[in-house]
Scaffold this active site. Structure first.
Site, short mmCIF file in Angstrom:
data_model
loop_
_atom_site.label_atom_id
_atom_site.label_comp_id
_atom_site.label_asym_id
_atom_site.label_seq_id
_atom_site.Cartn_x
_atom_site.Cartn_y
_atom_site.Cartn_z
N ASP A 71 0.51 -1.19 -0.20
CA ASP A 71 0.11 -0.03 -0.14
C ASP A 71 0.87 1.61 -0.42
O ASP A 71 0.66 2.39 -0.91
CB ASP A 71 -1.06 0.40 1.18
N CYS A 380 17.18 -6.73 -11.17
CA CYS A 380 17.35 -7.26 -9.49
C CYS A 380 17.87 -9.26 -10.14
O CYS A 380 18.29 -9.42 -10.95
CB CYS A 380 16.24 -7.80 -8.47
N HIS A 518 16.17 -2.18 -8.32
CA HIS A 518 14.33 -1.92 -8.52
C HIS A 518 13.93 -0.41 -9.11
O HIS A 518 12.70 0.18 -8.24
CB HIS A 518 13.90 -2.24 -7.61
N GLU A 520 11.43 0.37 -11.05
CA GLU A 520 9.79 0.63 -10.68
C GLU A 520 9.50 0.97 -9.41
O GLU A 520 7.96 1.78 -9.15
CB GLU A 520 9.03 -1.01 -10.75
#
EC number: 6.3.4.2
Length: 554
Positions: A71, A380, A518, A520
């Protein structure tokens, strides 16, 4: 004292509390407020770092290296505030803090109890995370009625009692199911959920009613009557075709005005500007191009495990008005096949993961992309798979592998990191006997990019910072050997000790890039991320037969 909006959920889980809370936060931010968000999770784990992706979904990493609930990814994609360890608190962490204080003697011999010691620690964490903001949204995980959530609910009840309704607002998300056989919406679950909440001393100020379709005014009046909530504060939140519609939908029903009025924020807000969200909806609904991307992972049956990856790919398409279709493939299922499942895709992304299951499938995927000239983006574990493929099949290093999967490998091109610097600059050390939890290289780390590389071109600068979460890394003993065979080391840590980005020369492959970080986690619908934007552009060019395309901005 920061005004607080507490977000609870009822009836069932997975209704979208995080998205609803983030959407309200986006509206308040669009009105000029400085907003932060926080998640209180009732599980006993100290953090989700060692939890199975099949159970919990993605582990989201913040700048300071906190392993948090997914979240927080929603929060950071919807608001501009960068969150930290303070913004994600679990029952395990609360109890750990309290027990540590008890061992130190901080409680002066008192009997340590849930009330007041646990609830006081929860309140302390809330104050610490929300200080200095115009308004803060605090989401309580789980569902009202769960025994695990009771200490958190008691803590926020105490906050409301002490601060009053002008400094603490209760927003409850509940389900209004549609019964097809009867052809109507049912409000009884919502009534019972609010009754349960009121039984522990919490009266909601706002109800967000999740349903398959818009809740009609007659049903909203009925809900208001039975829950003691103002009718204008009973907000309909139906399913939407585009997630970015939600802020506009909540604003149209006056949710932000209710919040501003109750929390006395009128002197701090201006007119709302939701044009960014409206543009995102328009670009999503009216694309000018379309590509198919294969995501070859280990946990694809539970797509929340790759939530940020999926969102970042969509953001990359959004910046070019391109629809991105995702083809989820289980890496293990590709082992021993002719890779026909990848024949019809425009690009291949291999995301992170841990353990040997499916690793050979990822290596085969990298080999396929390299040989078939398909745009490849490794993240990764996806970078490590690409390095293993190159070592085995180009350099000819027999048995090349990661020591994570084969400790006896004659050519361990990927090995355990034994020493590294943290996001704060401190030196961390570990070995193969260290605990799994909290012992990885985590958080925002700077890296220097090599001039003339694809990575340097995409980022547009020499030094960039990305978030990391890994304990294995490129083995420097093989750096020269792989570079001599044509692999490009495009990015390295600032101290030159860790390989961060590898790629293939553009005269050997149109777009092949893999990174240890990462990226993203830093992609948002506002800006996208340069690597994902570049990857989607490469997929478009492949689909167009290699023709260079004019950039189309959303």
């Amino acid at each position: 004292m920061t005004p607080l909006i507490f977000v609870t959920g009822g009836v069932v889980s997975s209704l979208g509390k995080g998205i609803a809370a983030a959407s309200l936060a986006a509206i308040l931010e669009a009105r000029g407020l400085k907003v932060t968000m926080m998640k209180l999770d009732p599980y006993i784990n100290v953090d989700p770092g060692t939890m199975s992706p099949f159970q919990h979904g993605e582990v989201y990493v913040t700048d300071d290296g906190a392993e948090t609930d997914l979240d927080l990814g929603h929060y950071e994609r919807f608001v501009r505030t960068r969150l930290s360890r303070k913004n994600s608190v679990t029952t395990g962490r609360i109890y750990e803090n309290v027990i540590r204080k008890e061992r130190r003697g901080d409680y002066l011999g008192a009997t340590v109890q849930v009330i007041p010691h646990i609830t006081d620690e929860i309140r302390r964490c809330i104050d610490e995370a929300t200080e200095g903001y115009d308004v803060a949204l605090v989401e309580i995980g789980g569902t009202v009625g769960d025994i695990e959530s009771l200490p958190f609910l008691e803590a926020i009840r105490q906050v409301r009692t002490e601060r009053g309704p002008e400094k603490a607002l209760f927003m409850h998300l509940t389900l209004v199911p549609y019964i097809g056989a009867a052809g109507e919406l049912k409000t009884k679950p919502t009534q019972h959920s609010v009754k349960e909440l009121r039984s522990i001393g919490i009266q909601p100020d706002v109800l967000l009613c999740r349903s398959e379709q818009a809740v009609p005014d007659s049903e909203r009046r009925k809900i208001a009557q039975f829950t003691n909530v103002s009718e204008r504060a009973v907000i309909s939140v139906p399913d939407v075709d585009v997630l970015y519609r939600i802020p506009s939908g909540l604003h149209a029903q006056g949710l932000d005005e209710i919040v501003v009025n109750q929390l006395k924020l009128a002197d701090k807000v201006g007119p709302v500007d939701l044009s960014m969200w409206e543009d995102a909806v328009d670009a999503t609904l009216h694309p000018l191009d379309e590509v198919t991307i294969a995501v070859v992972g280990k946990y694809v049956d539970h797509q929340d495990a790759y939530k940020s990856v999926g969102e970042a790919l969509k953001h990359g398409g959004l910046r070019q008005r391109t629809k991105v279709n995702l083809k989820w493939l289980e890496a293990q299922d590709l082992e021993g096949t002719d890779m026909a499942a990848l024949a019809d895709v425009d690009g291949i992304l291999v995301p992170g993961g841990f353990g040997d299951r499916g690793f050979e499938g990822k290596v085969l995927t990298s080999k396929f992309a390299r040989e078939q000239q398909v745009p490849y983006f490794g993240i990764c574990y996806g970078m490590q798979a690409a390095v293993v493929d190159y070592a085995r099949n180009v350099v000819g290093l027999e048995g090349a592998n990661s020591t994570e999967n084969d400790r006896q490998s004659p050519n361990p091109v990927i090995g355990l990191i034994t020493e590294w610097r943290t996001a704060t600059g401190d030196v961390e050390k570990r070995d193969d006997k260290s605990d799994l939890g909290g012992t990885m290289r985590l958080g925002l780390q700077e890296q220097r990019l090599k001039p003339g590389t694809l990575a340097r071109e995409l980022y547009g600068k020499d030094v960039v910072a990305e978030r990391h979460r890994h304990r294995y890394e490129f083995n420097n003993r093989y750096r020269t050997q792989l570079e001599d065979a044509g692999l490009v080391i495009a990015g390295k840590s600032m101290d030159d000790t860790l390989v961060e980005v590898v790629e293939l020369p553009r005269d050997a492959h149109p777009w092949f890039l893999a990174c240890q970080a990462h990226p993203e986690f830093l992609s948002t619908p506002r800006d996208g991320h340069p690597l994902f934007i570049g990857f989607i552009r490469a997929a478009r060019e492949r689909k167009a037969g290699g023709k260079l395309l004019q950039e189309v901005r959303a």
